[in-house]
Scaffold this motif. Sequence first.
Motif, mmCIF file in Angstrom:
data_model
loop_
_atom_site.group_PDB
_atom_site.id
_atom_site.type_symbol
_atom_site.label_atom_id
_atom_site.label_comp_id
_atom_site.label_asym_id
_atom_site.label_seq_id
_atom_site.Cartn_x
_atom_site.Cartn_y
_atom_site.Cartn_z
ATOM 1 N N ASP A 32 21.150 68.246 51.487
ATOM 2 C CA ASP A 32 22.086 67.148 51.691
ATOM 3 C C ASP A 32 22.444 66.630 50.303
ATOM 4 O O ASP A 32 21.634 65.993 49.645
ATOM 5 C CB ASP A 32 21.450 66.054 52.543
ATOM 6 N N LYS A 33 23.657 66.960 49.842
ATOM 7 C CA LYS A 33 24.049 66.639 48.474
ATOM 8 C C LYS A 33 25.445 66.033 48.476
ATOM 9 O O LYS A 33 26.393 66.670 48.947
ATOM 10 C CB LYS A 33 24.023 67.911 47.635
ATOM 11 N N SER A 34 25.558 64.812 47.992
ATOM 12 C CA SER A 34 26.855 64.119 47.869
ATOM 13 C C SER A 34 27.637 64.083 49.181
ATOM 14 O O SER A 34 28.839 64.330 49.202
ATOM 15 C CB SER A 34 27.698 64.769 46.775
ATOM 16 N N GLY A 35 26.961 63.807 50.290
ATOM 17 C CA GLY A 35 27.649 63.700 51.578
ATOM 18 C C GLY A 35 27.962 65.017 52.244
ATOM 19 O O GLY A 35 28.629 65.043 53.270
ATOM 20 N N VAL A 36 27.505 66.130 51.674
ATOM 21 C CA VAL A 36 27.711 67.448 52.278
ATOM 22 C C VAL A 36 26.347 68.002 52.690
ATOM 23 O O VAL A 36 25.434 68.100 51.883
ATOM 24 C CB VAL A 36 28.411 68.422 51.306
ATOM 25 N N SER A 80 30.443 67.712 56.494
ATOM 26 C CA SER A 80 30.761 66.689 55.508
ATOM 27 C C SER A 80 31.237 65.424 56.225
ATOM 28 O O SER A 80 31.699 65.470 57.357
ATOM 29 C CB SER A 80 31.817 67.185 54.526
ATOM 30 N N LYS A 81 31.128 64.310 55.529
ATOM 31 C CA LYS A 81 31.501 63.008 56.101
ATOM 32 C C LYS A 81 32.965 62.741 55.876
ATOM 33 O O LYS A 81 33.604 63.283 55.034
ATOM 34 C CB LYS A 81 30.662 61.910 55.459
#
Length: 74
Positions: free
Chosen positions: A14-18, A73-74
Motif C-alpha cells: 500500500d503505497k501513496s494510495g495505491v 487506487s483511491k
Amino acid sequence: MIIGDNEISMSYVDKSGVLAIEVEQTQSKWGISIEISEEFTKVKILGKEVSSDTQNGYRRILMTGKKVRVEASK
C-alpha cells in the motif's frame, strides 16, 4: 500458508494510495475471495478494470487460477 493440499502465498503493498495484492496458489481450481474497501474506487485485475459495485462497504473479488494481481487506487 498451506490449506489442505493447496499452498497459498500473498504479497501486499500500500503505497501513496495505491494498493497492490498478488496471490499465488498451487491448486488452480480452488477459489479465493479478496475484499477491498469501497474507498478504493478504481480496481484492476490482471491489468483490466473491473466493476465498481460494492456491498456493505466492500468490493469482493473472486479468483481461481495459479496467480492473480489486483491493483486498486483511491
